[in-house]
Motif scaffolding. Structure first.
Motif, PDB file in Angstrom:
ATOM      1  N   VAL A 179      -0.252  -1.623  -5.966  1.00  0.00           N
ATOM      2  CA  VAL A 179       0.595  -0.481  -5.607  1.00  0.00           C
ATOM      3  C   VAL A 179       2.056  -0.815  -5.907  1.00  0.00           C
ATOM      4  O   VAL A 179       2.495  -1.963  -5.793  1.00  0.00           O
ATOM      5  CB  VAL A 179       0.430  -0.085  -4.131  1.00  0.00           C
ATOM      6  CG1 VAL A 179      -1.001   0.317  -3.848  1.00  0.00           C
ATOM      7  CG2 VAL A 179       0.851  -1.223  -3.207  1.00  0.00           C
ATOM      8  N   GLY A 180       2.800   0.202  -6.266  1.00  0.00           N
ATOM      9  CA  GLY A 180       4.206   0.030  -6.572  1.00  0.00           C
ATOM     10  C   GLY A 180       5.053  -0.060  -5.322  1.00  0.00           C
ATOM     11  O   GLY A 180       4.569   0.102  -4.189  1.00  0.00           O
ATOM     12  N   ASP A 181       6.331  -0.287  -5.546  1.00  0.00           N
ATOM     13  CA  ASP A 181       7.259  -0.435  -4.418  1.00  0.00           C
ATOM     14  C   ASP A 181       7.302   0.813  -3.546  1.00  0.00           C
ATOM     15  O   ASP A 181       7.456   0.718  -2.322  1.00  0.00           O
ATOM     16  CB  ASP A 181       8.661  -0.743  -4.951  1.00  0.00           C
ATOM     17  CG  ASP A 181       8.738  -2.112  -5.624  1.00  0.00           C
ATOM     18  OD1 ASP A 181       7.832  -2.937  -5.364  1.00  0.00           O
ATOM     19  OD2 ASP A 181       9.676  -2.351  -6.404  1.00  0.00           O
ATOM     20  N   ALA A 182       7.161   1.982  -4.161  1.00  0.00           N
ATOM     21  CA  ALA A 182       7.263   3.225  -3.400  1.00  0.00           C
ATOM     22  C   ALA A 182       6.133   3.367  -2.384  1.00  0.00           C
ATOM     23  O   ALA A 182       6.291   4.032  -1.361  1.00  0.00           O
ATOM     24  CB  ALA A 182       7.262   4.419  -4.350  1.00  0.00           C
ATOM     25  N   SER A 183       4.991   2.752  -2.664  1.00  0.00           N
ATOM     26  CA  SER A 183       3.829   2.873  -1.769  1.00  0.00           C
ATOM     27  C   SER A 183       3.576   1.610  -0.951  1.00  0.00           C
ATOM     28  O   SER A 183       2.597   1.547  -0.202  1.00  0.00           O
ATOM     29  CB  SER A 183       2.571   3.193  -2.582  1.00  0.00           C
ATOM     30  OG  SER A 183       2.728   4.380  -3.310  1.00  0.00           O
ATOM     31  N   PHE A 184       4.449   0.616  -1.079  1.00  0.00           N
ATOM     32  CA  PHE A 184       4.174  -0.660  -0.424  1.00  0.00           C
ATOM     33  C   PHE A 184       4.170  -0.535   1.096  1.00  0.00           C
ATOM     34  O   PHE A 184       3.292  -1.074   1.774  1.00  0.00           O
ATOM     35  CB  PHE A 184       5.197  -1.709  -0.864  1.00  0.00           C
ATOM     36  CG  PHE A 184       4.955  -3.073  -0.264  1.00  0.00           C
ATOM     37  CD1 PHE A 184       3.812  -3.790  -0.578  1.00  0.00           C
ATOM     38  CD2 PHE A 184       5.854  -3.624   0.635  1.00  0.00           C
ATOM     39  CE1 PHE A 184       3.572  -5.031  -0.021  1.00  0.00           C
ATOM     40  CE2 PHE A 184       5.624  -4.869   1.200  1.00  0.00           C
ATOM     41  CZ  PHE A 184       4.480  -5.571   0.871  1.00  0.00           C
ATOM     42  N   GLU A 185       5.136   0.187   1.648  1.00  0.00           N
ATOM     43  CA  GLU A 185       5.174   0.332   3.105  1.00  0.00           C
ATOM     44  C   GLU A 185       3.939   1.082   3.595  1.00  0.00           C
ATOM     45  O   GLU A 185       3.358   0.727   4.627  1.00  0.00           O
ATOM     46  CB  GLU A 185       6.439   1.073   3.536  1.00  0.00           C
ATOM     47  CG  GLU A 185       6.545   1.215   5.052  1.00  0.00           C
ATOM     48  CD  GLU A 185       7.826   1.901   5.497  1.00  0.00           C
ATOM     49  OE1 GLU A 185       7.889   2.304   6.677  1.00  0.00           O
ATOM     50  OE2 GLU A 185       8.756   2.029   4.667  1.00  0.00           O
ATOM     51  N   ALA A 186       3.529   2.110   2.850  1.00  0.00           N
ATOM     52  CA  ALA A 186       2.322   2.851   3.229  1.00  0.00           C
ATOM     53  C   ALA A 186       1.099   1.942   3.195  1.00  0.00           C
ATOM     54  O   ALA A 186       0.194   2.078   4.016  1.00  0.00           O
ATOM     55  CB  ALA A 186       2.134   4.046   2.294  1.00  0.00           C
ATOM     56  N   LEU A 187       1.068   1.018   2.252  1.00  0.00           N
ATOM     57  CA  LEU A 187      -0.034   0.061   2.172  1.00  0.00           C
ATOM     58  C   LEU A 187      -0.085  -0.797   3.430  1.00  0.00           C
ATOM     59  O   LEU A 187      -1.156  -1.032   4.012  1.00  0.00           O
ATOM     60  CB  LEU A 187       0.119  -0.813   0.935  1.00  0.00           C
ATOM     61  CG  LEU A 187      -0.887  -1.958   0.769  1.00  0.00           C
ATOM     62  CD1 LEU A 187      -2.262  -1.388   0.457  1.00  0.00           C
ATOM     63  CD2 LEU A 187      -0.440  -2.913  -0.323  1.00  0.00           C
ATOM     64  N   LEU A 188       1.074  -1.254   3.867  1.00  0.00           N
ATOM     65  CA  LEU A 188       1.124  -2.099   5.057  1.00  0.00           C
ATOM     66  C   LEU A 188       0.694  -1.346   6.310  1.00  0.00           C
ATOM     67  O   LEU A 188       0.114  -1.925   7.230  1.00  0.00           O
ATOM     68  CB  LEU A 188       2.541  -2.640   5.249  1.00  0.00           C
ATOM     69  CG  LEU A 188       3.101  -3.542   4.128  1.00  0.00           C
ATOM     70  CD1 LEU A 188       4.520  -3.971   4.463  1.00  0.00           C
ATOM     71  CD2 LEU A 188       2.211  -4.756   3.915  1.00  0.00           C
ATOM     72  N   ARG A 189       0.958  -0.048   6.342  1.00  0.00           N
ATOM     73  CA  ARG A 189       0.684   0.734   7.541  1.00  0.00           C
ATOM     74  C   ARG A 189      -0.690   1.411   7.523  1.00  0.00           C
ATOM     75  O   ARG A 189      -1.017   2.155   8.437  1.00  0.00           O
ATOM     76  CB  ARG A 189       1.767   1.807   7.715  1.00  0.00           C
ATOM     77  CG  ARG A 189       3.158   1.228   7.954  1.00  0.00           C
ATOM     78  CD  ARG A 189       4.188   2.315   8.188  1.00  0.00           C
ATOM     79  NE  ARG A 189       5.513   1.787   8.368  1.00  0.00           N
ATOM     80  CZ  ARG A 189       5.991   1.298   9.511  1.00  0.00           C
ATOM     81  NH1 ARG A 189       5.218   1.287  10.585  1.00  0.00           N
ATOM     82  NH2 ARG A 189       7.225   0.839   9.592  1.00  0.00           N
ATOM     83  N   LEU A 190      -1.482   1.172   6.488  1.00  0.00           N
ATOM     84  CA  LEU A 190      -2.807   1.783   6.449  1.00  0.00           C
ATOM     85  C   LEU A 190      -3.639   1.322   7.646  1.00  0.00           C
ATOM     86  O   LEU A 190      -3.620   0.155   8.008  1.00  0.00           O
ATOM     87  CB  LEU A 190      -3.533   1.394   5.161  1.00  0.00           C
ATOM     88  CG  LEU A 190      -3.253   2.216   3.913  1.00  0.00           C
ATOM     89  CD1 LEU A 190      -4.016   1.632   2.730  1.00  0.00           C
ATOM     90  CD2 LEU A 190      -3.652   3.669   4.127  1.00  0.00           C
ATOM     91  N   PRO A 191      -4.417   2.235   8.238  1.00  0.00           N
ATOM     92  CA  PRO A 191      -5.321   1.828   9.324  1.00  0.00           C
ATOM     93  C   PRO A 191      -6.339   0.823   8.796  1.00  0.00           C
ATOM     94  O   PRO A 191      -6.606   0.754   7.589  1.00  0.00           O
ATOM     95  CB  PRO A 191      -5.995   3.143   9.731  1.00  0.00           C
ATOM     96  CG  PRO A 191      -5.076   4.211   9.242  1.00  0.00           C
ATOM     97  CD  PRO A 191      -4.435   3.676   8.001  1.00  0.00           C
TER      98      PRO A 191
END
Length: 474
Positions: A179-191
């Motif tokens: 995943v790119g930088d734009a989606s990195f935080e969303a990756l970390l916060r995935l359930p």
């Protein structure tokens, strides 16, 4: 009329949502995997470990009711028994060389083969027939398999020429990256659990057959044939080619896309698949995407270089004529002297009612320092400017109509990833905005020509037109 069991685009959209839920930046891969499976084609996912390739394959399996699933990681030490099943001891007793295939690849509906190019030749040779013919040689007989689609995965493209035939069995080649930088935080916060189980029910065998029947009724439009012909010529110019078999498979894939969107024909927009069918390496895919968007779809921001230079030419000509001194040098010198004196004593700087006349006097002196033009001169400038304004307005109208038509077509497309549709629509919007800005500059230049000082007594001589280059042809 649609076939009774043909699933609606809304139902397939719900399946796509289920397939891609929680898989960040995997929307394109999910769409191509499901579309490929519906068309009976195989998909190759190319990317490093840990990019959800196996998870996507497992979810694809859950999209088909009653389909069994098989998964295996291949190495150069893998044996045929691992994929096709162990030898039947009972058959050996009867002098028959047969395998027990239940639970193995020959009985699978959806299969995932990881590191698929690392298998040895014994496995690859058997896979060639199974993938292409949907048949498996078991002993002295050949058995049909229920295979819907194989999802292959590899960290890299095959370098060995001997693997090219096997590589060609995968109609769709889809790159997957971290995943790119734009989606990195969303990756970390995935359930913790994003299995994608909730949502639409899986497709039945009747629905799959209905899709196949509907695809056979789809025909190629003249636009689609023209697009394929243009792409074939472009590929030839690049020193590349797509085999006849691959073209036929691609047409079948596009027919399936059209059928599932309840269309009766394939059109030029369906060639958005070009990078994933005709490309292999990342640079080839990028070049194919650019060809489709720029050369065929014309959905890239346009720079309007010729029009920009034309506008600049009118602006420069206006500036020249606005700042040109009077032809009578003596009158200009006299006006300049009086203007300097008026400014020195403060004429035109007051704000009360008594200062209006001095301001008018000052404006009159300034006007005497500018060159005057005949009505014929000004009319000629306005006529030429109006011609270019008309050309620009016509271009703007045509482009706006093209942008609207594309936006309407994209609304009905199930398989085109939303980010592509957004990019194409945004490209047209940017082009229209640039055209509008150039049009505003032209109208401002026209107003400037209309406000040039007029002298009715001057000879009625039309000026030479503002020199413009010939516009580039499309």
């Amino acid at each position: 009329m649609p076939l009774p069991d043909l699933p609606t685009p809304e139902r397939l959209g719900a399946l796509l949502h289920r397939l891609a839920a929680g898989l960040l930046e995997r929307d394109t891969a999910a769409r191509l995997a499901l579309l490929g499976a519906l068309a009976g084609e195989h998909v190759l996912l190319i990317g490093p470990p840990g990019t959800a390739k196996s998870e996507l394959a497992r979810r694809l399996h859950r999209a088909f009711a009653g389909a069994s699933y098989f998964e295996r990681l291949l190495t150069r030490f893998s044996t045929p028994e691992e994929l096709f099943g162990p030898l039947s001891l009972k058959s050996l007793e009867d002098d028959r060389y047969e395998r027990l295939t239940t639970g193995f690849l020959p009985t699978a509906g959806i299969a995932f083969l990881d590191e698929v190019f690392k298998a040895n030749s014994a496995i690859l040779n058997a896979l060639l027939t199974l993938l292409n013919e949907r048949e498996f040689d078991n002993g002295s007989g050949r058995q049909r398999t229920p295979l819907i689609s194989v999802v292959g995965a590899s960290n890299e493209l095959p370098a060995d020429e001997a693997l090219q035939a096997f590589f060609d069995r995968f109609l769709l080649r889809v790159p997957v990256a971290p995943v790119g930088d734009a989606s990195f935080e969303a990756l970390l916060r995935l359930p913790p659990a994003q299995a994608g189980e909730a949502g639409a029910s899986p497709l039945t065998e009747a629905e799959r057959q209905a899709i196949g029947q509907a695809a056979q009724r789809v025909h190629l439009s003249a636009e689609a044939v023209a697009a394929c012909t243009a792409l074939r010529a472009w590929l030839a110019a690049q020193g590349k080619a797509v085999s006849d078999r691959r073209w036929r498979q691609w047409v079948g894939l596009m027919r399936t896309a059209a059928a599932t969107e309840h269309r009766t024909q394939v059109d030029g927009l369906d060639l958005w698949l070009a990078p994933y069918v005709a490309g292999a390496a990342a640079d080839e895919m990028a070049a194919l995407a650019e060809w489709f968007e720029a050369d065929w779809l014309h959905a890239v921001p346009q720079t309007f270089e010729w029009l920009t230079r034309a506008v600049e030419a009118f602006e420069q000509q206006l500036q020249i004529e606005q700042t040109a001194p009077p032809e009578d040098a003596a009158e200009a010198d006299d006006a300049a002297g009086k203007l300097a004196l008026a400014r020195a004593i403060g004429l035109g700087e007051g704000s009360d009612a008594g200062s209006a006349m001095p301001r008018l006097t000052l404006a009159g002196l300034e006007a005497r320092m500018r060159r005057h033009y005949s009505p014929v001169h000004i009319a000629a400038r306005l006529t030429q400017t109006d011609e270019l304004i008309g050309h620009t307005l016509a271009h703007h109208t045509a482009l706006a109509s093209e942008a609207l038509a594309l936006a309407e077509r994209l609304q009905a497309r199930l398989w085109i990833p939303p980010h592509l549709a957004e990019r194409w629509n945004a490209a047209h919007a940017e082009s229209l905005e640039r055209l509008q800005a150039l049009l505003a500059r032209l109208q401002q230049a026209r107003a400037g020509f209309a406000e040039l000082p007029v002298d009715e007594a001057l000879p009625a001589i039309a000026p030479a037109p503002v020199p413009l280059e010939e516009p580039a042809t499309a």
